[in-house]
Design an enzyme around this catalytic site. Structure first.
Site, PDB file in Angstrom:
ATOM      1  N   ASP A  48       1.109  -1.502  -0.012  1.00  7.56           N
ATOM      2  CA  ASP A  48      -0.123   0.474   0.050  1.00  7.56           C
ATOM      3  C   ASP A  48       0.531   1.845  -0.043  1.00  7.56           C
ATOM      4  O   ASP A  48       1.452   1.513   1.120  1.00  7.56           O
ATOM      5  CB  ASP A  48      -1.079  -0.063   1.275  1.00  7.56           C
ATOM      6  CG  ASP A  48      -1.857   0.741   1.371  1.00  7.56           C
ATOM      7  OD1 ASP A  48      -1.990   1.948   0.713  1.00  7.56           O
ATOM      8  OD2 ASP A  48      -3.191   0.323   1.721  1.00  7.56           O
ATOM      9  N   ASP A  49       0.091   1.923  -0.860  1.00  6.07           N
ATOM     10  CA  ASP A  49       1.769   3.641  -0.794  1.00  6.07           C
ATOM     11  C   ASP A  49       3.068   2.700  -1.816  1.00  6.07           C
ATOM     12  O   ASP A  49       3.944   3.921  -1.325  1.00  6.07           O
ATOM     13  CB  ASP A  49       1.781   3.990  -0.178  1.00  6.07           C
ATOM     14  CG  ASP A  49      -0.427   4.644   0.427  1.00  6.07           C
ATOM     15  OD1 ASP A  49      -0.937   4.566  -0.583  1.00  6.07           O
ATOM     16  OD2 ASP A  49      -0.634   5.020   1.101  1.00  6.07           O
ATOM     17  N   CYS A  86      -5.961   3.973  -4.505  1.00  6.80           N
ATOM     18  CA  CYS A  86      -5.818   2.643  -3.904  1.00  6.80           C
ATOM     19  C   CYS A  86      -7.700   1.807  -4.014  1.00  6.80           C
ATOM     20  O   CYS A  86      -6.894   0.491  -4.687  1.00  6.80           O
ATOM     21  CB  CYS A  86      -5.536   2.819  -2.192  1.00  6.80           C
ATOM     22  SG  CYS A  86      -6.565   4.137  -1.314  1.00  6.80           S
ATOM     23  N   ARG A  90      -6.917  -1.258  -6.483  1.00  5.21           N
ATOM     24  CA  ARG A  90      -8.110  -2.401  -6.025  1.00  5.21           C
ATOM     25  C   ARG A  90      -8.961  -3.042  -6.593  1.00  5.21           C
ATOM     26  O   ARG A  90      -8.995  -3.759  -7.478  1.00  5.21           O
ATOM     27  CB  ARG A  90      -8.008  -2.174  -4.995  1.00  5.21           C
ATOM     28  CG  ARG A  90      -6.860  -2.443  -2.861  1.00  5.21           C
ATOM     29  CD  ARG A  90      -7.827  -1.575  -2.361  1.00  5.21           C
ATOM     30  NE  ARG A  90      -5.802  -0.619  -1.590  1.00  5.21           N
ATOM     31  CZ  ARG A  90      -5.313  -1.594  -1.057  1.00  5.21           C
ATOM     32  NH1 ARG A  90      -5.753  -3.075  -0.824  1.00  5.21           N
ATOM     33  NH2 ARG A  90      -4.011  -0.772  -0.597  1.00  5.21           N
ATOM     34  N   LYS A 148      -6.201  -5.106   3.769  1.00  3.60           N
ATOM     35  CA  LYS A 148      -7.211  -4.025   3.335  1.00  3.60           C
ATOM     36  C   LYS A 148      -8.269  -4.626   1.779  1.00  3.60           C
ATOM     37  O   LYS A 148      -7.989  -4.398   1.086  1.00  3.60           O
ATOM     38  CB  LYS A 148      -6.306  -2.035   2.404  1.00  3.60           C
ATOM     39  CG  LYS A 148      -7.182  -1.315   2.352  1.00  3.60           C
ATOM     40  CD  LYS A 148      -6.129  -0.250   2.639  1.00  3.60           C
ATOM     41  CE  LYS A 148      -7.043   0.648   1.791  1.00  3.60           C
ATOM     42  NZ  LYS A 148      -5.615   1.334   1.417  1.00  3.60           N
ATOM     43  N   HIS A 150     -11.339  -1.725   1.268  1.00  2.62           N
ATOM     44  CA  HIS A 150     -11.528  -0.305   0.761  1.00  2.62           C
ATOM     45  C   HIS A 150     -12.445  -0.218  -1.079  1.00  2.62           C
ATOM     46  O   HIS A 150     -12.520   0.131  -1.381  1.00  2.62           O
ATOM     47  CB  HIS A 150     -10.289   0.537   0.685  1.00  2.62           C
ATOM     48  CG  HIS A 150     -10.511   1.690   0.611  1.00  2.62           C
ATOM     49  ND1 HIS A 150      -9.565   2.565  -0.135  1.00  2.62           N
ATOM     50  CD2 HIS A 150     -11.558   2.461   1.289  1.00  2.62           C
ATOM     51  CE1 HIS A 150     -10.166   3.793   0.704  1.00  2.62           C
ATOM     52  NE2 HIS A 150     -11.660   4.391   0.794  1.00  2.62           N
ATOM     53  N   HIS A 239       1.215   2.644   4.456  1.00  2.00           N
ATOM     54  CA  HIS A 239       0.446   3.550   4.279  1.00  2.00           C
ATOM     55  C   HIS A 239       0.025   4.381   5.505  1.00  2.00           C
ATOM     56  O   HIS A 239       0.608   3.568   6.212  1.00  2.00           O
ATOM     57  CB  HIS A 239      -1.444   2.923   3.804  1.00  2.00           C
ATOM     58  CG  HIS A 239      -1.986   3.556   4.099  1.00  2.00           C
ATOM     59  ND1 HIS A 239      -2.839   4.473   4.743  1.00  2.00           N
ATOM     60  CD2 HIS A 239      -2.689   4.229   2.807  1.00  2.00           C
ATOM     61  CE1 HIS A 239      -4.247   5.079   4.742  1.00  2.00           C
ATOM     62  NE2 HIS A 239      -3.804   5.502   3.145  1.00  2.00           N
ATOM     63  N   ASP A 344      -0.303  -0.635  -4.194  1.00  2.00           N
ATOM     64  CA  ASP A 344      -1.425   0.150  -5.231  1.00  2.00           C
ATOM     65  C   ASP A 344      -1.490   0.819  -5.896  1.00  2.00           C
ATOM     66  O   ASP A 344      -2.567   1.308  -7.288  1.00  2.00           O
ATOM     67  CB  ASP A 344      -2.514  -0.120  -4.240  1.00  2.00           C
ATOM     68  CG  ASP A 344      -2.718   0.399  -3.450  1.00  2.00           C
ATOM     69  OD1 ASP A 344      -1.180   1.196  -2.676  1.00  2.00           O
ATOM     70  OD2 ASP A 344      -3.471   1.300  -2.438  1.00  2.00           O
ATOM     71  N   ASN A 345      -0.428   2.142  -5.426  1.00  2.00           N
ATOM     72  CA  ASN A 345      -0.127   2.986  -6.341  1.00  2.00           C
ATOM     73  C   ASN A 345       1.282   3.417  -6.321  1.00  2.00           C
ATOM     74  O   ASN A 345       2.329   3.182  -4.940  1.00  2.00           O
ATOM     75  CB  ASN A 345      -1.309   4.444  -6.169  1.00  2.00           C
ATOM     76  CG  ASN A 345      -1.842   4.286  -4.454  1.00  2.00           C
ATOM     77  OD1 ASN A 345      -2.523   3.603  -3.907  1.00  2.00           O
ATOM     78  ND2 ASN A 345      -0.577   4.785  -3.716  1.00  2.00           N
ATOM     79  N   LYS A 401       1.572   9.813  -5.033  1.00  2.00           N
ATOM     80  CA  LYS A 401       0.137   9.398  -5.067  1.00  2.00           C
ATOM     81  C   LYS A 401      -0.995  10.234  -5.435  1.00  2.00           C
ATOM     82  O   LYS A 401      -0.287  11.821  -4.992  1.00  2.00           O
ATOM     83  CB  LYS A 401       0.099   8.505  -3.886  1.00  2.00           C
ATOM     84  CG  LYS A 401      -1.384   7.799  -3.452  1.00  2.00           C
ATOM     85  CD  LYS A 401      -1.216   7.680  -2.075  1.00  2.00           C
ATOM     86  CE  LYS A 401      -3.510   6.816  -1.636  1.00  2.00           C
ATOM     87  NZ  LYS A 401      -2.950   6.980  -0.412  1.00  2.00           N
TER      88      LYS A 401
END
Length: 599
Positions: A48-49, A86, A90, A148, A150, A239, A344-345, A401
């Site tokens: 994540d991130d 994110c 996803r 996660k 989301h 994250h 994710d990014n 991001k």
């Protein structure tokens, strides 16, 4: 006559004996054949991130030996792109469908009310779409998620209703890594769900460790039935809040004392040495990157600690990935498992370069956290790395991001595993996109989308590329469009048309050759006007075909997030206001009564 009958009977019995022997021999032969090969297990690991150069296979100083081991036994992609935020990433990753058609064109926390009126701008995954878990479950796979989600919190939106047999999932955009606690005031709780039911975390908890523990638990629960499994592990790392166990942070105590610009340059040089970017490619200096030398010694020490915690969090995630790998080896499943690792990014730049200013301290105190140097990254600590170190995490790319620059969209991708029959590590410099992940997984599993579901899938399987059957998944004239929060891009061959909006960009269309110039330093719009115009027309067609809505004037994702958060809590705020008003009225009324009694 009796002799004839006896002879016939003897022959008949002999035939039966021979037939029985033949059947027995056939059964013995069948029993001695090896059992049919089991379809490969598939493990999808989503950071994540995580920035483009945040792992050692991609030029980082951070120790990630287990991720590196996967790269050594698979294909490492250098030109893979995802959404710059994110939830849209996803949703595309799990469906292969464009974000404007799958219901998640933006995260729900930052969608403006002008767009929220439209059904395809809700920020939750369209229930009519098949997820990759739906398809694999129909093909006989066990399907698990720990991490996660989301993509919606209602019972019909949770993983347990979207093809996942077992799940322990975080519905919110993020949460604390040490305890059952939200990290933003817009949330009442951290929104964890176990198999579709609200859940609490154990007393002893660290996110990366717990998510791998859950994955192992799910895998072991069905070990005996020989069905393959699909395990999706969307980590919270890295994250915000950026948090890590002390022993991981300590490894990087002196690593970042030279500052963010030196780190950005060091990673760029390493990427060139690894052959992951062109030797002659350049790099911009981000306008949001502060002047390291203007920091005091105390500030430098604190800033370096912020990044050390970040590195420790990446390192800890890799350590727990190693635990999963070791477990799969111990149960003889490693050799039959395909691993996909990505992010994710790009890197997260939220917050100020100086999180110890008055604003930063006030926000941290309001949330019930602390951010002192000694306990930074530990339980109760709020930490992020700010835009300067986020620029280093995305090195050598521009932006991060939320933005459509390469730093927000180009991230690591590794596809590895013995079932893919790699003889040596391979690099792929051809373009690929997040919508390709689901078709690739389904192809690896030997499964197929339902006929009615395939028509919306725009992604393409990367398996022929991974196997070396083709040199590229997309041809030079194939176009892939993208939009998120007013940031937009169109990829075609080696070229990228991009518009970046917001206070740190000009909001104009630019054209880059991202194969030769991944840093997006040379705008080709003036020298290639025909291509610029052609790609602009293709983007307009993409926007029309996918019902992309215009953003309101002066849209700002951070401001919109605050407004949406306040609106989400408004019913509570109104209730509190009514209660306070009622209490004040009663106090005033009581004073009037006492005053009258005295007289």
């Amino acid at each position: 006559m009796s002799k004839v009958r006896g002879s016939v009977t003897s022959v008949f019995l002999a035939c039966i004996a021979l037939s029985s022997a033949a059947v027995h021999a056939s059964q013995v032969a069948n029993d001695s054949r090896p059992p049919a090969a089991k379809a490969p297990n598939i493990v999808l690991i989503l950071a994540d991130d995580l920035g483009f150069s945040d792992t050692s296979p991609y030029g980082s100083e951070i120790q990630t030996p287990h991720i590196a081991s996967l790269a050594d036994m698979g294909m490492q992609f250098t030109n893979y792109h995802t959404a710059a935020n994110c939830a849209p990433a996803r949703a595309m990753l799990l469906t292969g469908v464009d974000s404007h058609r799958n219901g998640v064109p933006n995260i729900p926390e930052t969608i403006p009310p002008e767009q929220k009126r439209f059904p395809h701008y809700q920020g939750t995954l369209d229930p009519k779409l098949n997820t990759v878990a739906d398809v694999l479950q129909s093909a006989g796979y066990h399907t698990y998620i720990a991490g996660k989600w989301h993509l919606g919190n209602s019972p019909a939106q949770l993983p347990s209703s979207r093809g996942f047999e077992r799940s322990f999932a975080l519905g919110a955009t993020g949460a604390d890594n040490w305890e059952d606690k939200p990290y933003l005031p817009i949330y009442d709780r951290a929104d964890w769900y176990a198999d579709g039911k609200p859940a609490s975390l154990p007393e002893k908890f660290y996110s990366s460790e717990f998510l791998v523990d859950k994955t192992i638990e799910f895998i072991d629960s069905n070990r005996q039935d020989r069905q393959p499994f699909f395990a999706y592990i969307p980590f919270q790392a890295v994250h915000i809040p950026v948090q890590a166990p002390q022993e991981f942070t300590d490894k990087y105590a002196d690593t970042y004392l030279n500052g963010w610009q030196a780190l950005r340059e060091a990673r760029q040089a390493k990427l060139k040495d690894l052959g992951l970017i062109p030797r002659d490619s350049a790099m911009v200096t981000m306008a949001t990157m502060g002047d390291w030398d203007s920091q005091t010694d105390v500030q430098k020490r604190y800033q370096a600690k912020r990044m050390a915690v970040y590195a420790g969090m990446v390192d800890a995630m890799d350590f727990h990935i190693g635990r999963l790998i070791a477990h799969l080896k111990s149960i003889d499943e490693f050799d039959n498992t395909v691993f996909i690792f990505t992010s994710d990014n790009g890197s997260e730049a939220t917050g100020h370069n100086n999180s110890r200013d008055l604003y930063g301290r006030a926000i941290v105190k309001f949330l019930g956290y602390r951010n002192d140097y000694e306990t930074l990254g530990l339980k109760g600590s709020m930490n992020n790395i700010g835009p300067s170190f986020a620029s280093a995490a995305a090195s050598p790319l521009a932006f991060y991001k939320f933005y459509a620059g390469e730093g927000g969209m180009r991230v690591p991708l590794i596809v590895a595993g013995k079932p893919l029959q790699f003889n040596e590590k391979r690099l792929s410099k051809s373009f690929s996109f997040v919508t390709d992940i689901s078709p690739t997984i389904i192809d690896i599993a030997g499964a197929a989308y339902p006929d009615d579901a395939r028509k919306l899938v725009i992604g393409r399987s990367l398996l022929p590329l991974v196997k070396g059957e083709v040199q590229a998944t997309y041809g030079p004239d194939d176009a892939v469009g993208y939009e998120l929060g007013g940031n937009a891009a169109l990829f075609r061959g080696d070229y990228k048309l991009v518009k970046i909006t917001g206070k740190i960009a000009d909001g104009q269309w630019h054209l880059y050759n991202i194969a030769k110039d991944p840093g997006e330093t040379q705008d080709l719009s003036a020298t290639m006007p025909a291509l610029h115009a052609e790609m602009l027309a293709q983007y307009a067609q993409y926007a029309q075909d996918n019902h992309v809505l215009e953003m309101p004037d002066n849209y700002n994702h951070e401001r919109q997030g605050i407004i949406n958060g306040l609106n989400a809590r408004l019913p509570n705020l109104r209730l509190y206001g009514l209660l306070i008003g009622a209490a004040l009225f009663l106090i005033a009324f009581a004073k009037i009564i006492r005053s009258r009694r005295k007289h």
